[in-house]
Design an enzyme around this catalytic site. Structure first.
Site, PDB file in Angstrom:
ATOM      1  N   PHE A  45      -4.267  -3.220   6.073  1.00 37.38           N
ATOM      2  CA  PHE A  45      -4.881  -3.247   4.749  1.00 37.38           C
ATOM      3  C   PHE A  45      -4.291  -4.290   3.817  1.00 37.38           C
ATOM      4  O   PHE A  45      -4.654  -4.345   2.642  1.00 37.38           O
ATOM      5  CB  PHE A  45      -4.776  -1.858   4.089  1.00 37.38           C
ATOM      6  N   GLY A  46      -3.374  -5.111   4.287  1.00 34.68           N
ATOM      7  CA  GLY A  46      -2.839  -6.121   3.396  1.00 34.68           C
ATOM      8  C   GLY A  46      -1.642  -6.859   3.955  1.00 34.68           C
ATOM      9  O   GLY A  46      -1.164  -6.566   5.056  1.00 34.68           O
ATOM     10  N   ASP A 174      -1.320   7.978   9.246  1.00 31.91           N
ATOM     11  CA  ASP A 174      -1.051   6.739   9.978  1.00 31.91           C
ATOM     12  C   ASP A 174       0.431   6.605  10.335  1.00 31.91           C
ATOM     13  O   ASP A 174       1.021   5.534  10.183  1.00 31.91           O
ATOM     14  CB  ASP A 174      -1.509   5.529   9.150  1.00 31.91           C
TER      15      ASP A 174
END
Length: 321
Positions: A45-46, A174
């Site tokens: 995500f980044g 996660d």
């Protein structure tokens, strides 16, 4: 909302004030405009950059990127909303965030249009040792069993806090070695809450049609039915404990998103007899701890979620060892 940091003279306030909104211009400055040389790592995500403050203090700045499966708006909401409620030794500390939009003229289908661009960034305490995967697989810098056991206990204590000690359980969704960061003293901290879910007090389970996660660590009921509960984390935790205990890496693929091949391999190889013969020179305590951790890990990855232990039970067993 807390007071905004407006210039570098206020940089040292980052370490003393509560979580606050920080201007994008300030974060660009301390990361040298998100220079590749400042990059600490990449995730789903980044990208995470090293931010150096005026007084030399370092923070980690995560610049969120759009995902085809999860928007950065949802990731931002999950991480900020869930981490603001959390203060624990074994959970990474959120020290600031940024959410700004500005208009930009771009060309589209031969025409110039005005679009709104979002700057979405999260700031965390900087953990210089990096992620756990660097220390449990590679032979060159592999940590010894005593430290591995402390890491397992620390991760479990952090997860116990997430599941039990705030307004409603936070399900991380996660857990994996790359999302466990280590401080200078090798204290583990659970990181990356981009997929996390916060439950209400009376809620124990929810369903989703948007199944997103890391290959090899997803619980079967989540992968195939979209069911989310604290037991989803227990499944991922089991794989993590097995990897830390054995030093063997789960190598998943698209045909094995739950890590069953790895689990079966461990079940066949890491018997009590094998552990005793391998670790007997290190003492009886070491042998018993490894046996217990492998057993806990395998119990956590039971396909039926109701057969998995709770995090409270796991912590109790680790504390008694």
């Amino acid at each position: 909302m807390s007071e905004m940091v407006t210039d570098t003279s206020k940089a040292t306030l980052l370490s003393t004030l509560p979580t606050r909104n920080i201007p994008a211009s300030f974060l660009k400055q301390i990361t040298n405009d998100f220079s590749p040389e400042r990059e600490l790592g990449k995730g789903a995500f980044g990208i995470v950059y090293k931010g150096i403050l005026e007084d030399g203090e370092v923070i980690a700045v995560k610049k969120l990127v759009e995902s085809s499966l999860v928007s950065h708006e949802k990731t931002f909401s999950n991480e900020v909303g869930n981490l603001m409620a959390v203060q624990h030794e074994n959970i990474v500390k959120l020290v600031g965030f940024c959410h700004e939009t500005h208009k930009k003229v771009v060309q589209h289908n031969g025409r110039y249009i005005i679009v709104e661009i979002a700057e979405v960034l999260l700031c965390y305490e900087y953990l210089p040792k990096g992620s756990l995967d660097k220390y449990i697989f590679a032979q060159s810098n592999r940590i010894d069993w005593d430290l591995r056991f402390k890491v397992i206990r620390g991760i479990c204590n952090g997860l116990y806090f997430l599941h039990n000690k705030i307004h409603g359980p936070v399900v991380h969704m996660d857990l994996k070695p790359e999302n466990i960061l280590l401080d200078d003293n090798m204290v583990p901290k659970i990181a990356d809450f981009g997929l996390s879910r916060l439950f209400g007090q009376e809620q124990t389970r929810m369903n989703t049609q948007n199944v997103v996660g890391s290959l090899g660590y997803m619980a079967p009921e989540y992968l195939y039915r979209g069911e989310i509960s604290t037991q989803s984390d227990i499944y991922s935790l089991g794989l993590l404990i097995i990897e830390i205990s054995t030093g063997e890496k789960n190598a998943p693929n698209f045909d094995d998103k739950c890590g069953r091949t790895f689990i079966e391999k461990v079940q066949q190889k890491w018997t009590d007899k094998y552990i005793t013969s391998k670790y007997e020179p290190f003492g009886a305590d070491c042998v018993q701890q490894i046996k217990m951790c492998v057993k806990i890990g395998l119990q956590c990855v039971e396909q039926e979620r109701k057969n998995r232990p709770s995090i409270a039970d796991i912590v109790d067993r680790l504390n008694r060892c």
